[in-house]
Every structure is written in structure tokens, then in C-alpha cells.
Design an enzyme around this catalytic site. Structure first.
Site, PDB file in Angstrom:
ATOM      1  N   ASP A 134      28.687  -7.181 -23.002  1.00 26.36           N
ATOM      2  CA  ASP A 134      30.380  -8.561 -23.985  1.00 26.36           C
ATOM      3  C   ASP A 134      29.183  -9.713 -22.775  1.00 26.36           C
ATOM      4  OD1 ASP A 134      31.866 -10.149 -24.853  1.00 26.36           O
ATOM      5  OD2 ASP A 134      33.421 -10.004 -23.374  1.00 26.36           O
ATOM      6  N   ARG A 141      25.955  -6.601 -30.486  1.00 26.30           N
ATOM      7  CA  ARG A 141      26.845  -6.137 -31.743  1.00 26.30           C
ATOM      8  C   ARG A 141      25.292  -5.929 -32.343  1.00 26.30           C
ATOM      9  NH1 ARG A 141      31.875 -10.694 -33.702  1.00 26.30           N
ATOM     10  NH2 ARG A 141      33.321  -9.334 -32.332  1.00 26.30           N
ATOM     11  N   SER A 152      26.843  -4.242 -39.797  1.00 30.39           N
ATOM     12  CA  SER A 152      27.823  -5.118 -39.056  1.00 30.39           C
ATOM     13  C   SER A 152      28.344  -5.505 -40.825  1.00 30.39           C
ATOM     14  CB  SER A 152      26.530  -5.967 -38.566  1.00 30.39           C
ATOM     15  OG  SER A 152      27.031  -7.424 -38.554  1.00 30.39           O
ATOM     16  N   ASN A 155      33.196  -9.193 -41.726  1.00 27.21           N
ATOM     17  CA  ASN A 155      33.499  -9.898 -40.397  1.00 27.21           C
ATOM     18  C   ASN A 155      33.032 -10.423 -39.213  1.00 27.21           C
ATOM     19  OD1 ASN A 155      33.808  -7.469 -39.297  1.00 27.21           O
ATOM     20  ND2 ASN A 155      36.044  -6.888 -39.431  1.00 27.21           N
ATOM     21  N   LYS A 222      40.099 -24.739 -23.694  1.00 25.71           N
ATOM     22  CA  LYS A 222      42.055 -24.885 -22.110  1.00 25.71           C
ATOM     23  C   LYS A 222      42.823 -26.279 -22.623  1.00 25.71           C
ATOM     24  CE  LYS A 222      40.449 -22.330 -18.622  1.00 25.71           C
ATOM     25  NZ  LYS A 222      39.420 -22.397 -17.347  1.00 25.71           N
ATOM     26  N   CYS A 240      42.522 -12.516 -32.226  1.00 24.37           N
ATOM     27  CA  CYS A 240      43.244 -12.034 -33.135  1.00 24.37           C
ATOM     28  C   CYS A 240      42.942 -11.313 -34.173  1.00 24.37           C
ATOM     29  CB  CYS A 240      42.794 -14.040 -33.864  1.00 24.37           C
ATOM     30  SG  CYS A 240      42.975 -14.006 -36.064  1.00 24.37           S
ATOM     31  N   ASP A 241      43.073 -11.013 -34.165  1.00 28.72           N
ATOM     32  CA  ASP A 241      42.746  -9.023 -34.958  1.00 28.72           C
ATOM     33  C   ASP A 241      42.747  -9.503 -36.551  1.00 28.72           C
ATOM     34  OD1 ASP A 241      42.400  -7.946 -32.372  1.00 28.72           O
ATOM     35  OD2 ASP A 241      44.852  -7.430 -32.535  1.00 28.72           O
TER      36      ASP A 241
HETATM   37 FE1  SF4 Z   1      33.451  -5.205 -44.905  1.00 29.36          FE
HETATM   38 FE2  SF4 Z   1      35.845  -7.016 -44.596  1.00 29.36          FE
HETATM   39 FE3  SF4 Z   1      35.497  -5.626 -45.737  1.00 29.36          FE
HETATM   40 FE4  SF4 Z   1      36.082  -4.780 -43.431  1.00 29.36          FE
HETATM   41  S1  SF4 Z   1      37.005  -6.394 -44.974  1.00 29.36           S
HETATM   42  S2  SF4 Z   1      34.845  -3.373 -45.530  1.00 29.36           S
HETATM   43  S3  SF4 Z   1      34.108  -6.051 -42.792  1.00 29.36           S
HETATM   44  S4  SF4 Z   1      34.178  -7.094 -46.218  1.00 29.36           S
HETATM   45 FE1  SF4 Z   2      38.827 -12.730 -38.175  1.00 25.62          FE
HETATM   46 FE2  SF4 Z   2      40.907 -14.491 -36.819  1.00 25.62          FE
HETATM   47 FE3  SF4 Z   2      38.397 -15.331 -36.408  1.00 25.62          FE
HETATM   48 FE4  SF4 Z   2      39.361 -15.387 -38.822  1.00 25.62          FE
HETATM   49  S1  SF4 Z   2      40.271 -16.306 -36.973  1.00 25.62           S
HETATM   50  S2  SF4 Z   2      37.616 -14.556 -38.484  1.00 25.62           S
HETATM   51  S3  SF4 Z   2      40.827 -13.763 -39.577  1.00 25.62           S
HETATM   52  S4  SF4 Z   2      39.429 -13.605 -35.509  1.00 25.62           S
END
Ligand code: SF4
Ligand code: SF4
EC number: 1.17.99.6
Length: 382
Positions: A134, A141, A152, A155, A222, A240-241
Site C-alpha cells: 500500500d 492494484r 480493475s 470503482n 486534517k 468509505c465502502d
Molecule cells: Fe463494476 Fe462498479 Fe458494477 Fe462493481 S458496481 S461491477 S465495479 S461497475
Molecule cells: Fe467510493 Fe465512497 Fe470514494 Fe465514492 S466517495 S469513490 S463511494 S469510496
């Protein structure tokens, strides 16, 4: 031992030490990535956390002059928490993103890759290698994509067919000419769920992220958080997920293969109010071992303040007032004032008004004015 036999023994050994997926890539220049990074730089879309020059980030032999191959590894992490504590009206909670659940993955992966390097060294004493997780120059990636770990996604995550995108990535550059694996087929098709769900429009097009708009990055800054993002971050205290959670490849994906990566519910979903007055010592003891603490407590406290405002948590007013008046850090005082305004009780507005008489910092005063402006909004709403 010939290289193909060695490769197989590395694969076998990786399974023994709990590496969930392994792939081999050439150490050629990442030409396409270089062009993409140049474009990202010129558009101002980078986070600023990137390490190294453009050349170091895309030319493995700048990091290891004898580089012939890169071994890419993936470790799956959980996406669901058992016994997640509930956020209640009296005690609202924030949330750390999944990549920050459990022990800091940098440590977990580094240990595994070091073991792999030691194993290789036993077989090939003239091994030269360099490991990265990382924070290295190379893009984990791009390496994982080339090594066939996953494709890839739009997202920008690496999506593995086995574990979805909930994988940590790391790599070992070596001077051994391993036969490279083939990249896997792209699997997004016509789907745009992640782009549609992103709260800030950070995914400007499929596979292109403007980090300056991405909540995952913004929660790590910050300074004062720009106004346009304050309502969008919700109760996220770190990361964020969203663009991963909506991804069809992550449906039903929830792997609990490594005890050290299991979330500790009270830490992964912490109570917000106690975060405001946490001492350095307690912060270190509580959050020091998770990756989300790498920027220290200030960004997390700022985000906790915004989250309390987001919840309009009236029970927090009495705790926010002394933070606004006494915290030595302007970002924290100012954000507390904003949050008090957002909550909008009479007592909160009176406290902001009063604190303005003593406050000397221009930026904090500006935030206090913003806090007071919510009064009109609250009156309109009745
Ligand atoms: Fe691709 Fe985004 Fe759909 Fe996942 S949510 S399959 S990353 S386009
Ligand atoms: Fe993904 Fe959240 Fe960044 Fe948008 S803000 S690209 S949803 S991690």
C-alpha cells in the site's frame, strides 16, 4: 530447482502461510499506468498521499535494479460484522471502513510477504527482492491486475472472482524470471452501480477517481472539511465502502479467514461522544493498532463532530460546547461550532453566540457564523 518448479513451490508455500491468492507478473514498465497517472496529476485528481516520482511508481527496476518479476498477493477480509453494536439516540456511533477493521493490514501483509521472501531466499540464495504494501511506490492494484489476481472495476478496486473486492494487496519484486500469469477478463460489463451510488460523484468515469472528492480520502485530511462534503460523509469516521458495497461482485462475499482481521465491534463502530475528549494515551491504546489511526486522532475527531451534527444529536450539545470553547485546535473548535449549529437547539445557538466574543481565530469565527446561519434554516423548518 528450475524456475517453474520454484514457482509451484512458492504457490504451495503461500497457501501454507495463509495467503489467499497469489499471482506472478513481469516487472516491465507500467506504460499505460504512467499515462493515466500523468493525466490524474494534470487534472488534480490525486490524493497527495502517493509515494515516489512518476517513474518510481511505474518502473519496477527503479526500485530494484535487477527486477524480473513481481509476486502479487491478496488476503481476503470480512465485509460483515457479527454482533455489531447499535447506534442509539443516546449514544450515536460512527463507522470505520472495512479495510480498517481488525489489526492494521500493513503489518499482517508485511509479515506474510516477509515469510515468502525468506522462503525464496532459502531456495535461491542470490535472491534480491523488495516488498511493498500500500504505502510503497508501486500501485498494488496495477500489479495485481497484471498478475491475474483480479480485474480493475469501474470503482477502481481490484475485483477477484473468489473474494470480491474485499482483499488487501501487497507485492514482492524479485530478480527471479518467473513465468507471468495472465490477467483475468474485465467483469463490469454495462453495470454502473458504483458510479451511481457514490455520494460525492468522485468516480468521474468508469475506473477514474477524483481523490479530492472521495470520502475515503477526505476522512483522512486534517484541515476543515469543505462544506459541500459535510452532509455527505454521514457517520463515517474513516473511509468509505459505498462503491464496494453496491458492487454485484461483493454480494454474499464475507470471508473470515484471518482472526487478526476480525473487527472489534466497539472500535470499528465507536461511540462518537467519547471520541471528542479522548486522551492521546487512550487513543493509542484503543485505536493505535488499526490502519484508520495512521493520521492521528484529529481527523477522526473532526469527522466524529460532523457525524454528531449529521445525527442532529441533541444529547451531544453539552459536550460540544466545551470542545468549541476550549479545544486548542482551531479545526476542532470550528467544526464543533458548525456541528452545534447543525443540531440547532436554543442552547447550542446561545453558546456559539457567546463563544464568538472570545474567539480570535478567523477560520473558527467563520465556522461559528456558519453555525449561526443554521438558525434561519431551523426556523424555516419550524
Ligand atoms: Fe463494476 Fe462498479 Fe458494477 Fe462493481 S458496481 S461491477 S465495479 S461497475
Ligand atoms: Fe467510493 Fe465512497 Fe470514494 Fe465514492 S466517495 S469513490 S463511494 S469510496
Amino acid at each position: 530447482m528450475n524456475v517453474d518448479t520454484l514457482k509451484q513451490s512458492v504457490i504451495d508455500y503461500s497457501k501454507e502461510i495463509g495467503i489467499d491468492k497469489i499471482g506472478f507478473a513481469s516487472a516491465d514498465v507500467f506504460g499505460e499506468l504512467k499515462e493515466r497517472l500523468k493525466q490524474q496529476q494534470s487534472l488534480g485528481y490525486q490524493s497527495g498521499f502517493e509515494k515516489g516520482t512518476l517513474e518510481e511508481r511505474t518502473e519496477p527496476n527503479r526500485l530494484l535494479p535487477e527486477a524480473k518479476s513481481i509476486i502479487s498477493i491478496a488476503i481476503a477480509y470480512p465485509s460483515r460484522m457479527k454482533d455489531a453494536p447499535k447506534s442509539t439516540k443516546e449514544s450515536r456511533r460512527g463507522i470505520f471502513c472495512r479495510a480498517s477493521w481488525g489489526t492494521d493490514y500493513h503489518d499482517v501483509l508485511r509479515k506474510k510477504i516477509s515469510k515468502l521472501a525468506a522462503f525464496l531466499k532459502q531456495q535461491t540464495p542470490d535472491l534480491q527482492s523488495k516488498l511493498m504494501v500500500d504505502t510503497g511506490e508501486l500501485s498494488d492494484r496495477a500489479v495485481a491486475e497484471r498478475a491475474g489476481i483480479g480485474f480493475s472495476g469501474k470503482n477502481t478496486s481490484i475485483i477477484t472472482p473468489e473474494f470480491g473486492s474485499f482483499v488487501y494487496l501487497g507485492e514482492l519484486i524479485t530478480n527471479i524470471p518467473f513465468k507471468p500469469d495472465s490477467p483475468i477478463e474485465e467483469g463490469c460489463g454495462e453495470c454502473t452501480k458504483c458510479m451511481d451510488a457514490c455520494p460525492t460523484g468522485a468516480l468521474v468515469q468508469g475506473g477514474q477517481l477524483n481523490a479530492q472528492r472521495c470520502i475515503a480520502f477526505l476522512t483522512q485530511t486534517k484541515d476543515f472539511l469543505p462544506d459541500e462534503f459535510r452532509d455527505k460523509i454521514g457517520n463515517r469516521v474513516y473511509g468509505c465502502d459505498t462503491c464496494q458495497m453496491v458492487c454485484p461482485w461483493n454480494k454474499q462475499v464475507d470471508f473470515h479467514l484471518h482472526p487478526e482481521l476480525e473487527p472489534e465491534p466497539e472500535i470499528a463502530k465507536p461511540k462518537l461522544k467519547p471520541m471528542l475528549r479522548i486522551s492521546n494515551r487512550v487513543f493509542k491504546e484503543t485505536f493505535g493498532h488499526i490502519s484508520g489511526s495512521w493520521r492521528g486522532k484529529k481527523p477522526l475527531q473532526r469527522n466524529a463532530l460532523i457525524a454528531l451534527g449529521h445525527f442532529k444529536d441533541k444529547t451531544a450539545v453539552d459536550e460540544l460546547i466545551p470542545v468549541m470553547r476550549q479545544d486548542p485546535r482551531p479545526v476542532i473548535r470550528g467544526t464543533a461550532a458548525w456541528s452545534l449549529g447543525k443540531i440547532g437547539t436554543e442552547k447550542a445557538f446561545d453558546a456559539i453566540q457567546e463563544a464568538m466574543n472570545e474567539e480570535e481565530n478567523e477560520q473558527v469565527l467563520f465556522e461559528m457564523e456558519k453555525g449561526l446561519q443554521f438558525k434561519k434554516l431551523h426556523e424555516k423548518e419550524g
